[in-house]
Design a protein around this motif. Structure first.
Motif, PDB file in Angstrom:
ATOM      1  N   MET A  27      42.515  83.806  35.615  1.00 43.83           N
ATOM      2  CA  MET A  27      42.882  82.456  36.049  1.00 43.83           C
ATOM      3  C   MET A  27      41.873  81.900  37.053  1.00 43.83           C
ATOM      4  O   MET A  27      41.451  80.750  36.968  1.00 43.83           O
ATOM      5  CB  MET A  27      44.277  82.457  36.683  1.00 43.83           C
ATOM      6  N   THR A  28      41.501  82.736  38.004  1.00 42.81           N
ATOM      7  CA  THR A  28      40.592  82.279  39.055  1.00 42.81           C
ATOM      8  C   THR A  28      39.212  81.956  38.496  1.00 42.81           C
ATOM      9  O   THR A  28      38.581  80.965  38.891  1.00 42.81           O
ATOM     10  CB  THR A  28      40.481  83.342  40.158  1.00 42.81           C
ATOM     11  N   SER A  29      38.738  82.772  37.560  1.00 44.94           N
ATOM     12  CA  SER A  29      37.425  82.495  36.963  1.00 44.94           C
ATOM     13  C   SER A  29      37.432  81.152  36.234  1.00 44.94           C
ATOM     14  O   SER A  29      36.473  80.385  36.303  1.00 44.94           O
ATOM     15  CB  SER A  29      37.030  83.621  36.001  1.00 44.94           C
ATOM     16  N   ALA A 120      31.038  85.173  36.594  1.00 45.54           N
ATOM     17  CA  ALA A 120      30.558  86.392  35.934  1.00 45.54           C
ATOM     18  C   ALA A 120      31.337  87.619  36.398  1.00 45.54           C
ATOM     19  O   ALA A 120      31.763  88.447  35.580  1.00 45.54           O
ATOM     20  CB  ALA A 120      29.071  86.574  36.205  1.00 45.54           C
ATOM     21  N   THR A 121      31.532  87.746  37.692  1.00 46.72           N
ATOM     22  CA  THR A 121      32.203  88.937  38.206  1.00 46.72           C
ATOM     23  C   THR A 121      33.686  88.952  37.868  1.00 46.72           C
ATOM     24  O   THR A 121      34.233  89.970  37.431  1.00 46.72           O
ATOM     25  CB  THR A 121      32.024  89.042  39.729  1.00 46.72           C
ATOM     26  N   LEU A 122      34.373  87.822  38.029  1.00 43.55           N
ATOM     27  CA  LEU A 122      35.817  87.789  37.772  1.00 43.55           C
ATOM     28  C   LEU A 122      36.127  87.889  36.278  1.00 43.55           C
ATOM     29  O   LEU A 122      37.085  88.559  35.872  1.00 43.55           O
ATOM     30  CB  LEU A 122      36.425  86.514  38.350  1.00 43.55           C
ATOM     31  N   LEU A 123      35.316  87.208  35.464  1.00 42.48           N
ATOM     32  CA  LEU A 123      35.542  87.276  34.023  1.00 42.48           C
ATOM     33  C   LEU A 123      35.311  88.689  33.513  1.00 42.48           C
ATOM     34  O   LEU A 123      36.083  89.214  32.688  1.00 42.48           O
ATOM     35  CB  LEU A 123      34.623  86.289  33.306  1.00 42.48           C
ATOM     36  N   THR A 124      34.266  89.338  34.002  1.00 41.19           N
ATOM     37  CA  THR A 124      33.984  90.713  33.608  1.00 41.19           C
ATOM     38  C   THR A 124      35.109  91.639  34.047  1.00 41.19           C
ATOM     39  O   THR A 124      35.553  92.509  33.282  1.00 41.19           O
ATOM     40  CB  THR A 124      32.645  91.178  34.209  1.00 41.19           C
ATOM     41  N   ALA A 125      35.590  91.462  35.269  1.00 43.21           N
ATOM     42  CA  ALA A 125      36.678  92.302  35.764  1.00 43.21           C
ATOM     43  C   ALA A 125      37.929  92.135  34.907  1.00 43.21           C
ATOM     44  O   ALA A 125      38.590  93.112  34.538  1.00 43.21           O
ATOM     45  CB  ALA A 125      36.989  91.953  37.222  1.00 43.21           C
ATOM     46  N   GLY A 126      38.268  90.896  34.573  1.00 38.19           N
ATOM     47  CA  GLY A 126      39.465  90.637  33.789  1.00 38.19           C
ATOM     48  C   GLY A 126      39.406  91.234  32.405  1.00 38.19           C
ATOM     49  O   GLY A 126      40.355  91.893  31.953  1.00 38.19           O
ATOM     50  N   PHE A 127      38.280  91.048  31.715  1.00 40.83           N
ATOM     51  CA  PHE A 127      38.167  91.556  30.352  1.00 40.83           C
ATOM     52  C   PHE A 127      37.937  93.065  30.322  1.00 40.83           C
ATOM     53  O   PHE A 127      38.477  93.772  29.464  1.00 40.83           O
ATOM     54  CB  PHE A 127      37.045  90.842  29.606  1.00 40.83           C
ATOM     55  N   ALA A 128      37.113  93.584  31.237  1.00 41.24           N
ATOM     56  CA  ALA A 128      36.840  95.025  31.237  1.00 41.24           C
ATOM     57  C   ALA A 128      38.107  95.818  31.511  1.00 41.24           C
ATOM     58  O   ALA A 128      38.274  96.932  31.005  1.00 41.24           O
ATOM     59  CB  ALA A 128      35.775  95.357  32.276  1.00 41.24           C
ATOM     60  N   HIS A 173      38.628  71.422  44.954  1.00 42.22           N
ATOM     61  CA  HIS A 173      38.148  72.788  45.099  1.00 42.22           C
ATOM     62  C   HIS A 173      39.051  73.650  45.982  1.00 42.22           C
ATOM     63  O   HIS A 173      38.783  74.850  46.165  1.00 42.22           O
ATOM     64  CB  HIS A 173      36.711  72.777  45.596  1.00 42.22           C
ATOM     65  N   VAL A 174      40.106  73.048  46.501  1.00 43.81           N
ATOM     66  CA  VAL A 174      41.128  73.839  47.183  1.00 43.81           C
ATOM     67  C   VAL A 174      41.839  74.750  46.177  1.00 43.81           C
ATOM     68  O   VAL A 174      42.239  75.868  46.520  1.00 43.81           O
ATOM     69  CB  VAL A 174      42.144  72.904  47.881  1.00 43.81           C
ATOM     70  N   PHE A 175      41.982  74.272  44.943  1.00 41.77           N
ATOM     71  CA  PHE A 175      42.718  75.018  43.913  1.00 41.77           C
ATOM     72  C   PHE A 175      42.099  76.384  43.622  1.00 41.77           C
ATOM     73  O   PHE A 175      42.792  77.424  43.722  1.00 41.77           O
ATOM     74  CB  PHE A 175      42.831  74.167  42.645  1.00 41.77           C
ATOM     75  N   PRO A 176      40.802  76.493  43.279  1.00 47.53           N
ATOM     76  CA  PRO A 176      40.247  77.835  43.044  1.00 47.53           C
ATOM     77  C   PRO A 176      40.228  78.689  44.303  1.00 47.53           C
ATOM     78  O   PRO A 176      40.353  79.920  44.212  1.00 47.53           O
ATOM     79  CB  PRO A 176      38.826  77.551  42.533  1.00 47.53           C
ATOM     80  N   LEU A 181      42.295  83.710  47.006  1.00 46.12           N
ATOM     81  CA  LEU A 181      43.065  84.440  48.014  1.00 46.12           C
ATOM     82  C   LEU A 181      44.134  85.307  47.348  1.00 46.12           C
ATOM     83  O   LEU A 181      44.437  86.411  47.815  1.00 46.12           O
ATOM     84  CB  LEU A 181      43.710  83.452  48.987  1.00 46.12           C
ATOM     85  N   GLY A 182      44.694  84.817  46.240  1.00 43.42           N
ATOM     86  CA  GLY A 182      45.662  85.617  45.494  1.00 43.42           C
ATOM     87  C   GLY A 182      45.037  86.872  44.915  1.00 43.42           C
ATOM     88  O   GLY A 182      45.653  87.951  44.916  1.00 43.42           O
ATOM     89  N   VAL A 183      43.807  86.761  44.393  1.00 48.73           N
ATOM     90  CA  VAL A 183      43.109  87.933  43.861  1.00 48.73           C
ATOM     91  C   VAL A 183      42.890  88.964  44.960  1.00 48.73           C
ATOM     92  O   VAL A 183      43.081  90.172  44.753  1.00 48.73           O
ATOM     93  CB  VAL A 183      41.765  87.516  43.225  1.00 48.73           C
TER      94      VAL A 183
END
Length: 397
Positions: A27-29, A120-128, A173-176, A181-183
């Motif tokens: 979601m964050t990515s 790149a980092t969050l998407l990789t973490a989510g899929f990996a 940009h407050v939204f992401p 912070l949730g992550v």
């Protein structure tokens, strides 16, 4: 018998516990891309540039994210999913502040460098992290992680549209930042394979795996081209406000989420290859239809309603397709499913980069319909490549 009954709930709870942080990372990515779509026209106006020029921030983001994903893919050292997620969350905080305080076009573009690294980092973490699931749980988890991208649009579309219309595009940009912070809050719950491998690992990938990555790059190229300019399509081409556009994007995302979850179940029940190439062909038609609505005659209300329905239908097809092809991708290299999902992260970023550039060029030399036709042909090429390629596993993850 008693042991089996007692174990099943614990296994389900453990799967959910492992899934939640992956959903948060996904979601964050996506949220970093969501905020640009309904605010793109406002950004261009504020910075004194054309909409197509402002949209190239997505191109720069894609280029940086692609470089970051490739660096992770060929890294000799091994990063855990948790460390990738935490690093990505801090990058989101930095990126949100950087973009929101941009003072001019150059500053705005440069500010998207940390955006690309964060994605790149969050998407990789989510899929990996999907590589840690096995059996039927893998298709289930793939559906929900795919749906998480839609969740970001469901929530972020209306928020970004309203903030843009009533306050400023900078406030979006407050939204992401909140999601980041949730992550960080969930950091202790990340687990699973690292998803990064040595060059030797890449060299040993089966040939069908490479072809799948190319097909996915083409598919994401076409779909990302739509996502980059669909907000401008509704504001400029169909005459809606930024606030209404945010709700249209959210409605489309609801279709994406529902279809993603159902697509995960479809992946466990049908022929993966056939399902993916059929859905790819349908998506090509839907993409041409969405951008072609700008050519409709009549007053603004029927036009944007038709566009909203067409966009929702395209999202439903895309959601089902992505959830299914994720399982197909892991089946190409059963011994290293996390490697395939890390490769997918690179394919997505390549698609975002090339899709933003291609759709921008098509708009510059043609119109919305021309852009839709070009993007549809790219997705059709992905469908053909998938159809020509044998699938080594019918239903196995």
């Amino acid at each position: 018998m008693t042991r089996d009954v007692d174990t099943a709930p614990r296994t389900a709870e453990r799967d959910v516990a492992r899934l939640v942080p992956l959903v948060a990372a996904a979601m964050t990515s996506q949220s970093l891309l969501v905020v640009l779509t309904p605010s793109l026209v406002a950004v261009a106006t504020d910075l004194g540039v054309e909409v197509a020029a402002a949209g190239q921030a997505r191109s720069l983001t894609g280029a940086v994210a692609l470089a970051g994903a490739l660096a992770l893919l060929v890294s000799v050292s091994s990063f855990g999913v948790r460390r990738l997620a935490v690093a990505g969350a801090f990058l989101v905080l930095a990126a949100s502040a950087s973009v929101a305080t941009a003072t001019g076009p150059i500053h705005y573009l440069v500010a998207h460098v940390p955006v690309g690294l964060a994605i790149a980092t969050l998407l990789t973490a989510g899929f990996a992290g999907l590589g840690g699931f096995t059996g039927g749980s893998r298709a289930w988890a793939a559906g929900w992680v795919t749906a998480a991208h839609g969740f970001a649009w469901v929530i972020g579309g209306p928020i970004s549209g309203a903030l843009t219309e009533h306050i400023s595009w900078r406030a979006t940009h407050v939204f992401p930042a909140i999601l980041a912070l949730g992550v960080l809050t969930l950091a202790g719950r990340f687990a699973g394979p690292a998803g990064t491998v040595s060059r030797g690992g890449l060299a040993n990938m089966p040939r069908p795996a490479y072809r799948w990555v190319v097909a996915e790059t083409l598919a994401y190229m076409g779909w990302a081209g739509v996502l980059t300019y669909v907000g401008a399509l509704f504001v400029v081409g169909l005459g809606t406000t930024e606030g209404l556009t945010g709700w249209v994007l959210s409605a489309g995302a609801v279709s994406f989420v529902i279809a993603s979850v159902l697509g995960g179940r479809l992946a466990a029940a049908g022929d993966l290859r056939v399902t993916v190439y059929v859905l790819s062909g349908l998506l090509a038609v839907a993409v041409a239809g969405v951008l072609g609505t700008a050519l409709l005659d009549g007053d603004a209300r029927p036009r944007w309603l038709v566009g909203a329905v067409a966009y929702a239908m395209a999202n439903a097809i895309a959601g089902a397709r992505i959830a299914t092809t994720n399982v197909l991708g892991m089946a190409q290299h059963p011994e290293r499913p996390e490697l395939m999902m890390t490769a997918l992260a690179g394919a997505i970023q390549a698609g975002y980069l090339l899709g933003a550039v291609l759709s921008g060029l098509a708009l510059a030399v043609g119109d919305w319909a021309v852009s839709g036709l070009v993007l549809a042909l790219v997705i059709a090429a992905s469908a053909v490549l998938t159809a020509l390629r044998p699938s080594p596993h019918r239903n196995e993850p």
